[in-house]
Motif scaffolding. Structure first.
Motif, PDB file in Angstrom:
ATOM      1  N   GLU A 137       3.268  23.936  18.499  1.00 14.08           N
ATOM      2  CA  GLU A 137       2.532  23.849  19.764  1.00 14.08           C
ATOM      3  C   GLU A 137       3.447  24.206  20.940  1.00 14.08           C
ATOM      4  O   GLU A 137       3.045  24.947  21.852  1.00 14.08           O
TER       5      GLU A 137
ATOM      6  N   ILE B  29     -10.419  27.393  17.653  1.00 14.22           N
ATOM      7  CA  ILE B  29      -9.823  26.110  18.044  1.00 14.22           C
ATOM      8  C   ILE B  29     -10.714  24.942  17.611  1.00 14.22           C
ATOM      9  O   ILE B  29     -10.234  23.939  17.079  1.00 14.22           O
TER      10      ILE B  29
ATOM     11  N   ASP C  33       3.116  27.451  23.483  1.00 17.22           N
ATOM     12  CA  ASP C  33       3.154  27.345  24.943  1.00 17.22           C
ATOM     13  C   ASP C  33       4.266  28.218  25.531  1.00 17.22           C
ATOM     14  O   ASP C  33       4.098  28.832  26.600  1.00 17.22           O
TER      15      ASP C  33
ATOM     16  N   ASP D  41      -6.747  28.934  31.230  1.00 16.26           N
ATOM     17  CA  ASP D  41      -8.196  28.732  31.205  1.00 16.26           C
ATOM     18  C   ASP D  41      -8.923  29.916  30.577  1.00 16.26           C
ATOM     19  O   ASP D  41     -10.039  29.776  30.081  1.00 16.26           O
TER      20      ASP D  41
ATOM     21  N   THR E 268     -10.159  32.697  28.053  1.00 17.53           N
ATOM     22  CA  THR E 268     -10.272  32.746  26.600  1.00 17.53           C
ATOM     23  C   THR E 268     -11.476  33.609  26.236  1.00 17.53           C
ATOM     24  O   THR E 268     -12.061  34.275  27.093  1.00 17.53           O
TER      25      THR E 268
ATOM     26  N   SER F 109       3.165  31.833  25.435  1.00 12.33           N
ATOM     27  CA  SER F 109       2.166  32.024  26.481  1.00 12.33           C
ATOM     28  C   SER F 109       2.818  32.110  27.853  1.00 12.33           C
ATOM     29  O   SER F 109       2.436  32.932  28.706  1.00 12.33           O
TER      30      SER F 109
ATOM     31  N   THR G  59      -2.488  32.009  20.050  1.00 10.00           N
ATOM     32  CA  THR G  59      -2.774  31.158  18.888  1.00 10.00           C
ATOM     33  C   THR G  59      -1.849  31.557  17.749  1.00 10.00           C
ATOM     34  O   THR G  59      -1.458  32.726  17.626  1.00 10.00           O
TER      35      THR G  59
ATOM     36  N   PRO H 240      -2.999  33.792  26.760  1.00  7.78           N
ATOM     37  CA  PRO H 240      -3.312  32.761  25.766  1.00  7.78           C
ATOM     38  C   PRO H 240      -2.793  33.160  24.381  1.00  7.78           C
ATOM     39  O   PRO H 240      -2.834  34.341  24.012  1.00  7.78           O
TER      40      PRO H 240
ATOM     41  N   TYR I   6      -1.963  26.355  19.256  1.00  6.21           N
ATOM     42  CA  TYR I   6      -2.471  27.233  20.316  1.00  6.21           C
ATOM     43  C   TYR I   6      -1.918  26.765  21.655  1.00  6.21           C
ATOM     44  O   TYR I   6      -1.611  25.588  21.866  1.00  6.21           O
ATOM     45  N   SER I   7      -1.793  27.716  22.571  1.00  8.33           N
ATOM     46  CA  SER I   7      -1.264  27.387  23.893  1.00  8.33           C
ATOM     47  C   SER I   7      -2.325  26.656  24.708  1.00  8.33           C
ATOM     48  O   SER I   7      -3.524  26.873  24.540  1.00  8.33           O
ATOM     49  N   THR I   8      -1.878  25.782  25.585  1.00  5.51           N
ATOM     50  CA  THR I   8      -2.810  24.890  26.282  1.00  5.51           C
ATOM     51  C   THR I   8      -2.777  25.036  27.798  1.00  5.51           C
ATOM     52  O   THR I   8      -3.465  24.292  28.498  1.00  5.51           O
ATOM     53  N   HIS I   9      -2.033  26.002  28.307  1.00  8.11           N
ATOM     54  CA  HIS I   9      -1.803  26.053  29.750  1.00  8.11           C
ATOM     55  C   HIS I   9      -2.651  27.092  30.471  1.00  8.11           C
ATOM     56  O   HIS I   9      -2.345  27.455  31.599  1.00  8.11           O
TER      57      HIS I   9
END
Length: 410
Positions: A17, A58, A21, A48, A50, A24, A32, A30, A43-46
């Motif tokens: 993870e 996801i 990030d 919006d 997609t 990314s 994965t 983004p 997957y990257s979380t930072h």
């Protein structure tokens, strides 16, 4: 893009993870990370931005089957498997896939997984592509770390499966304990599949088979084992359809994809009945084996019968045969036909068998036998004269039909 004089992915990140990030952040897109069977690892979380395919991946923790199929058809996955260079993937709107770049995570020629970078607000440059290759090298170390102990676990899983297949674990509680020890979710109902190839199942073929089972998403494989030219699976059907319909659907797609993706054909497949207890796995395995036996000895119309529930009367021919053997039974009418054929070089025995197998359809029987319908009618008349068989009697016809099949099977 930030300027990097050195490899920004050197060092440890603690988890995939964190690595996702970092990728990314470096590429401003983004990201994965998947394993070789397209199951989501991180997957990257930072961000919006997609697309529907990434959202579905996801949520479902793996790439949707329709997306994987499209990537195969467009040649994307074969290119990723052949090279360690990033591959640009154009959008495939019908499956919700936006523009992206992918790279395989490799150990020599073995693909361990994939990194996918979604190009939403920017296109990756040549420098970005180079950085993505460096990210794949870093991810390799993490995936290899995750694989430590995997071989031993797989050996333990195969040992457990063979004990279940051979009835050497007769207590449900003990099986559940073993499954728990191996971190296998005990999902029921389940069914045993036998996938039989022309050649021996090598480690490479085993990997291809398990890959197709994983991406098919109609079954969830709990245990597997290779046995000479057979691949054995214990799997739980997944979906809203009837479980046995899902099993049939998996087999049909397996035939197609093994041929299209791995150039493997001439495959036979069979599966037993659903089990609602793991102590019934041996029974399902024997049933699947009996389906293969019918396919191999009778061929023809039986090749499409892959499920034990589809066998119909074939399920009970061994019991009928055993009783016939005990009683010294012989069908005198069929015996007289065989003797007549031997003396006169005719094919009346085969003619009658075909006629009954084709449900007494004159047109179909003539086509299968490659003779004119008048010839068929003449042969049927001679059969009646020689044997006194009454083809209007359902009792005689059923017994004769069963004896034909028993003679082929035993």
């Amino acid at each position: 893009m930030k300027e990097y004089q050195t490899d920004p992915f050197k060092g440890t990140f603690g988890s995939l993870e964190n690595l996702a990030d970092k990728i990314s952040d470096v590429l401003s897109c983004p990201v994965t990370i998947e394993d070789q069977n397209h199951r989501l690892l991180a997957y990257s979380t930072h961000e919006d931005s997609t697309d529907p395919a990434r959202v579905a991946t996801i949520i479902g923790r793996r790439v949707p089957e329709k997306v994987v199929n499209s990537l195969w058809k467009d040649g994307v996955i074969p290119r990723l498997q052949e090279s360690d260079d990033p591959v640009r993937v154009s959008s495939i709107q019908k499956v919700g896939l936006g523009d992206r770049v992918a790279v395989s995570i490799r150990k020599n020629s073995e693909v361990l997984g994939y990194i996918w970078v979604l190009e939403v607000e920017k296109k990756l440059t040549a420098d970005d592509m180079h950085l993505l290759k460096l990210a794949a090298v870093s991810a390799k170390s993490q995936l290899l770390q995750m694989q430590i102990g995997t071989k031993k676990k797989e050996e333990n899983r195969q040992e457990l499966f063979w004990k279940m297949l051979t009835g050497n674990l007769p207590h449900e509680e003990r099986i559940l304990e073993k499954l728990h020890e191996l971190n296998i979710l005990p999902v029921l109902p389940a069914v045993v599949f036998i996938l039989q190839l022309q050649e021996e199942v090598t480690p490479a073929l085993e990997k291809d088979i398990l890959y197709l089972a994983a991406v098919n998403q109609k079954i969830n494989v709990l245990l597997s084992a290779a046995d000479s030219n057979q691949m054995l699976l214990l799997a739980s059907p997944v979906g809203k359809e009837q479980p046995l319909d899902l099993a049939k659907s998996f087999v049909e797609s397996f035939f197609t994809h093994m041929k299209e993706r791995f150039s493997v054909s001439e495959i036979k497949a069979a599966y037993g009945s659903l089990v609602t207890s793991f102590t019934q796995v041996e029974k399902s395995y024997k049933e699947a084996s009996s389906v293969l036996a019918v396919q191999e000895k009778l061929g023809g119309e039986t090749l499409s019968l892959t499920g034990y529930h589809e066998l119909g009367i074939y399920q009970f021919l061994d019991t009928i045969y055993e009783k016939q053997q005990r009683q010294g039974y012989q069908n005198e009418m069929l015996k007289s036909l065989q003797e007549y054929d031997r003396l006169h070089k005719t094919e009346l025995y085969h003619t009658l068998e075909t006629y009954l197998t084709m449900d007494e359809n004159l047109n179909k029987s003539s086509e299968v036998l490659h003779i004119h319908m008048n010839t068929l009618l003449y042969r049927l008349k001679r059969i009646g004269e020689i044997t006194n068989i009454d083809l209007k009697s359902p009792h005689q016809k059923i017994m004769i039909y069963l004896d034909f099949k028993i003679n082929r099977l035993f």
